[in-house]
Structures are given as structure tokens and as C-alpha cells.
Write an enzyme that holds these catalytic residues in place. Structure first.
Site, PDB file in Angstrom:
ATOM      1  N   CYS A 114     -20.022 -57.505  59.172  1.00  0.00           N
ATOM      2  CA  CYS A 114     -20.216 -56.049  59.049  1.00  0.00           C
ATOM      3  C   CYS A 114     -21.322 -55.569  60.005  1.00  0.00           C
ATOM      4  O   CYS A 114     -22.432 -56.091  59.994  1.00  0.00           O
ATOM      5  CB  CYS A 114     -20.558 -55.691  57.607  1.00  0.00           C
ATOM      6  SG  CYS A 114     -20.757 -53.920  57.394  1.00  0.00           S
TER       7      CYS A 114
ATOM      8  N   ARG B  40      -7.309 -52.514  61.230  1.00  0.00           N
ATOM      9  CA  ARG B  40      -6.877 -51.113  61.368  1.00  0.00           C
ATOM     10  C   ARG B  40      -5.397 -50.988  61.689  1.00  0.00           C
ATOM     11  O   ARG B  40      -4.753 -50.001  61.310  1.00  0.00           O
ATOM     12  CB  ARG B  40      -7.722 -50.444  62.469  1.00  0.00           C
ATOM     13  CG  ARG B  40      -9.178 -50.331  62.096  1.00  0.00           C
ATOM     14  CD  ARG B  40     -10.038 -50.070  63.301  1.00  0.00           C
ATOM     15  NE  ARG B  40      -9.987 -51.179  64.241  1.00  0.00           N
ATOM     16  CZ  ARG B  40     -10.507 -51.156  65.461  1.00  0.00           C
ATOM     17  NH1 ARG B  40     -11.113 -50.075  65.874  1.00  0.00           N
ATOM     18  NH2 ARG B  40     -10.417 -52.211  66.259  1.00  0.00           N
TER      19      ARG B  40
HETATM   20  C1  LIG Z   1     -13.611 -48.577  58.172  1.00  0.00           C
HETATM   21  C2  LIG Z   1     -13.692 -50.070  58.296  1.00  0.00           C
HETATM   22  C3  LIG Z   1     -14.072 -50.810  57.203  1.00  0.00           C
HETATM   23  C4  LIG Z   1     -14.144 -52.205  57.284  1.00  0.00           C
HETATM   24  N1  LIG Z   1     -14.503 -52.925  56.180  1.00  0.00           N
HETATM   25  C5  LIG Z   1     -14.508 -54.288  56.240  1.00  0.00           C
HETATM   26  C6  LIG Z   1     -14.817 -55.073  55.094  1.00  0.00           C
HETATM   27  O1  LIG Z   1     -15.116 -54.557  54.000  1.00  0.00           O
HETATM   28  N2  LIG Z   1     -14.777 -56.424  55.223  1.00  0.00           N
HETATM   29  C7  LIG Z   1     -14.448 -57.034  56.425  1.00  0.00           C
HETATM   30  O2  LIG Z   1     -14.405 -58.268  56.495  1.00  0.00           O
HETATM   31  N3  LIG Z   1     -14.175 -56.317  57.512  1.00  0.00           N
HETATM   32  C8  LIG Z   1     -14.190 -54.967  57.444  1.00  0.00           C
HETATM   33  N4  LIG Z   1     -13.892 -54.244  58.572  1.00  0.00           N
HETATM   34  C9  LIG Z   1     -13.577 -54.952  59.835  1.00  0.00           C
HETATM   35  C10 LIG Z   1     -12.087 -55.272  59.934  1.00  0.00           C
HETATM   36  O3  LIG Z   1     -11.705 -56.143  58.909  1.00  0.00           O
HETATM   37  C11 LIG Z   1     -11.770 -55.936  61.277  1.00  0.00           C
HETATM   38  O4  LIG Z   1     -12.491 -57.126  61.380  1.00  0.00           O
HETATM   39  C12 LIG Z   1     -12.104 -55.053  62.457  1.00  0.00           C
HETATM   40  O5  LIG Z   1     -11.698 -53.721  62.243  1.00  0.00           O
HETATM   41  C13 LIG Z   1     -11.448 -55.576  63.738  1.00  0.00           C
HETATM   42  O6  LIG Z   1     -10.084 -55.821  63.535  1.00  0.00           O
HETATM   43  P1  LIG Z   1      -8.938 -54.723  63.870  1.00  0.00           P
HETATM   44  O7  LIG Z   1      -9.093 -54.401  65.330  1.00  0.00           O
HETATM   45  O8  LIG Z   1      -7.670 -55.448  63.519  1.00  0.00           O
HETATM   46  O9  LIG Z   1      -9.224 -53.528  63.018  1.00  0.00           O
HETATM   47  C14 LIG Z   1     -13.828 -52.864  58.509  1.00  0.00           C
HETATM   48  C15 LIG Z   1     -13.442 -52.100  59.616  1.00  0.00           C
HETATM   49  C16 LIG Z   1     -13.369 -50.721  59.527  1.00  0.00           C
HETATM   50  C17 LIG Z   1     -12.956 -49.936  60.751  1.00  0.00           C
END
Ligand SMILES: Cc1cc2nc3c(=O)[nH]c(=O)nc-3n(C[C@H](O)[C@H](O)[C@H](O)COP(=O)(O)O)c2cc1C
Length: 332
Positions: free
Chosen positions: A100, A226
Site C-alpha cells: 500500500c 483495476r
Molecule cells: C483504489 C485502490 C485500492 C486498493 N486497495 C488495495 C488493497 O486493499 N490491498 C491490496 O493488496 N492492494 C490494493 N490495491 C492495489 C491493487 O491490488 C493492485 O496491486 C494495483 O492496483 C496494481 O494492479 P492493477 O494495475 O491490476 O490495478 C488498491 C489499488 C487501488 C487503485
């Protein structure tokens, strides 16, 4: 994903093909053992009433996809106490968040801030692994580092040494936030270094991104964040391609609108209409970067605060919408 994915969203997204398991938003652990209600709030599927009939031990979405609980914190003893609490409540898997990037979380020594010292990563993973023994898997999620990538391998190794059963790597540092590109080739370096399975994460929005992430990282399995909101049909397209090397067609607007509609009807049972509209806009906002029709609907409905007209706008024939700039459909 914090503030975005709850039990209703998990239910709707896992009705689609392709997701093997899901992880809750993080439960933030400071220095106390949290009461059961906090765990149920983050993971409704853990609640005895939500357990599937006939599968009392299963913490799954209604379609049977396992839900793992994520913990975030830096105090090994407090995390261990909460891991035991989660186990007592019936958790079937615990994931530890070292990724995070939020300033408030990092200021309080949580999430990616631990990546500055791999020994701390190991202490946390070990404490939680020892607390739950062999009863349920403990897994970890990291980024490539805090300010730079110098400790990427050491942090990954620390998670493995601590007892993590698998490692998800979001291929960016904390300071890179969500800025493209994700450095998938770094995941390959980590994968070569470890013996546990490594799962690639970050910026996989399309089947083509999956191919590229897979070839650069060497990981067959990926974690989608996302993109599952932006395109709920993507996991099915990836799974289909993995199985038979064929490409399924892109997700249609009608399919997306049906998911948004089901979401609204579920959420309005417990939330005021205005809040439901705000949540719908949040989800539509995620979709609009990946779908021309979603972008057009977002533009037309962005000022609408009433639920019924909002839902009508989702389903209206294109000609029935307020005129807006034409936005071309985006290819997968
Ligand atoms: C609004 C938001 C909330 C997120 N909350 C978490 C979370 O609670 N736990 C976690 O492991 N990753 C969290 N992430 C990160 C995502 O799991 C992921 O690692 C990150 O967005 C990159 O992957 P993506 O490009 O597939 O979104 C969050 C990301 C966003 C944008």
C-alpha cells in the site's frame, strides 16, 4: 481493493469465469486484537450466515470462489494475534499487504513502508505463519521497493523465508504509485530467485497486456486489480486463452451495463440511492478508460444524482442519450 471492492462486487465479479480466488480490502492492524465485527465488515463471506449452505467451512463468494483475508500492519505480535482471531472466525487464507502506497498508511508504518527493511518483512510473515501453523496459507504482496528497487530481491526472499506460500509482486516501487509502466521484467528476476510461486501484478488491462506480462515475467498466473472493474470479462478471456489459445470477443457494453444494474439493485437494499449513484459513477469511471460506450455514458450521466434516471441512462439506446462528443471504442 480498499474502498472499491466489497462482498457484493466480489459476488458479481466471480460470477464471471476466470478468477481462482479473491482477496479482501486490507484490515488495518495497529496494536490490538480486533473484534469479529471488523473482520466481518471487510469479509462478509466470513460471517456464519453468509457461509454457503452445505459448505460450512468454505469462505467463498456465492459462486464458490475462495475469499482470502488481507491484513496490513507492522507489529508482528499484533498481526499474529489478529491472524489467530481470523483463523478462529474461519478464515481460509491470509494475505499480508506490503504494497500500500497511501501516505497515511505509510506514515503509520504500514504497507510499502516495510519494504525499506527486509528483516521487518520477514518478521511479520514469520509471526503470522507461526500463529496459524499449517492450518491455512499465509501469502504476501509486495511492490518492487519503496523509493527504488535495490531491496526488491531481498524483500521477496524475506517473504519466502518468513513462510509465505506465494508472493504477488506489483511491479512498481511505492514512489512510482500507479504510474505506467509496470516493470514486469523485474518479476522474472524475483521469480528466478525464489522457490515459491510468484504472481505478476500491475497494469494488466487487456489480453495483449497479459501476453506481454507473461512473457516478460515468466508468470502464468497474474493478479488483476483495476482491470477487473474496468473489464469484468477480462479474467474469462485470459482463462480461455490459457486453456485453448483462442481469443474470446471483447466484453460488450450490454454485459457491463447488466453488471452495473445488478450491483445497483444489490446495493440499494442497504444504501441510500444517492450513495448508490456515487458508487455506480465510481465503477463506470473505471470502465470508461477501456470502453468507448462506457465513456459516453459516463459523460452523459456524470451530473445525474437520481438512481432511476441513472439506471435508465445505462440502458438507453445510444440515440436516447444526451449528445456528447463521440468517443471511439477501444480495442482489447
Ligand atoms: C483504489 C485502490 C485500492 C486498493 N486497495 C488495495 C488493497 O486493499 N490491498 C491490496 O493488496 N492492494 C490494493 N490495491 C492495489 C491493487 O491490488 C493492485 O496491486 C494495483 O492496483 C496494481 O494492479 P492493477 O494495475 O491490476 O490495478 C488498491 C489499488 C487501488 C487503485
Amino acid at each position: 481493493m480498499e474502498g472499491v471492492i466489497d462482498a457484493v462486487t466480489r459476488d458479481l465479479l466471480t460470477r464471471e469465469e476466470g478468477l481462482d480466488w479473491t482477496v479482501t480490502e486490507f484490515v488495518r492492524v495497529v496494536d490490538t486484537r480486533l473484534p469479529p465485527r471488523v473482520f466481518y465488515k471487510h469479509c462478509l463471506e466470513l460471517h456464519p450466515e453468509a457461509r454457503r449452505a452445505g459448505a460450512q467451512d468454505a469462505v467463498t463468494t456465492p459462486s464458490g470462489v475462495p475469499v482470502h483475508l488481507q491484513l496490513l500492519g507492522s507489529d508482528p505480535a499484533a498481526l499474529a494475534a489478529n491472524a489467530r482471531q481470523a483463523l478462529r472466525l474461519g478464515a481460509i487464507g491470509l494475505d499480508l499487504n506490503f504494497g500500500c502506497p497511501a501516505k497515511t498508511v505509510n506514515r503509520h508504518d504500514g504497507g510499502a513502508s516495510l519494504l525499506r527493511d527486509p528483516r521487518r518483512v520477514q518478521r511479520v510473515v514469520s509471526a503470522v505463519s507461526e500463529a496459524v501453523g499449517d492450518q491455512i496459507p499465509v501469502t504476501a504482496k509486495i511492490r518492487l521497493g519503496f523509493a527504488d528497487r535495490r531491496l526488491a530481491l531481498a524483500c521477496a526472499q524475506a517473504a519466502e523465508d518468513g513462510g509465505a506460500r506465494h508472493l504477488v509482486v506489483h511491479a512498481r516501487t511505492r514512489n512510482e504509485g500507479y504510474r505506467p509502466p509496470a516493470h514486469w521484467e523485474w518479476i522474472a528476476r524475483i521469480r528466478h530467485h525464489l522457490t515459491i510461486p510468484v504472481i505478476a501484478n500491475g497494469d494488466i488491462w487487456t489480453l495483449a497486456d497479459y501476453w506481454k506480462a507473461r512473457s516478460l515475467s515468466g508468470c502464468e498466473d497474474v493478479m488483476l486489480g483495476r482491470a477487473v472493474l474496468a473489464d469484468p470479462g477480462l479474467p474469462a478471456r485470459i482463462r480461455h486463452w490459457q486453456r485453448c489459445g483462442e481469443q474470446l470477443p471483447a466484453t460488450t457494453w450490454r454485459h457491463r451495463a447488466a453488471i452495473l444494474d445488478a450491483y445497483a439493485h444489490r446495493q440499494r437494499a442497504t444504501l441510500p440511492d444517492k450513495v448508490v449513484v456515487a458508487l455506480l459513477k465510481q465503477w463506470l469511471n473505471q470502465m470508461r478508460g477501456r470502453d468507448g460506450e462506457a465513456a459516453r455514458r459516463f459523460q452523459a450521466l456524470r451530473r445525474e444524482t437520481r438512481l432511476t434516471p441513472f439506471l435508465a441512462g445505462l440502458h438507453a439506446e445510444p440515440g436516447g442519450l444526451a449528445p456528447s462528443t463521440a468517443i471511439p471504442a477501444l480495442a482489447d
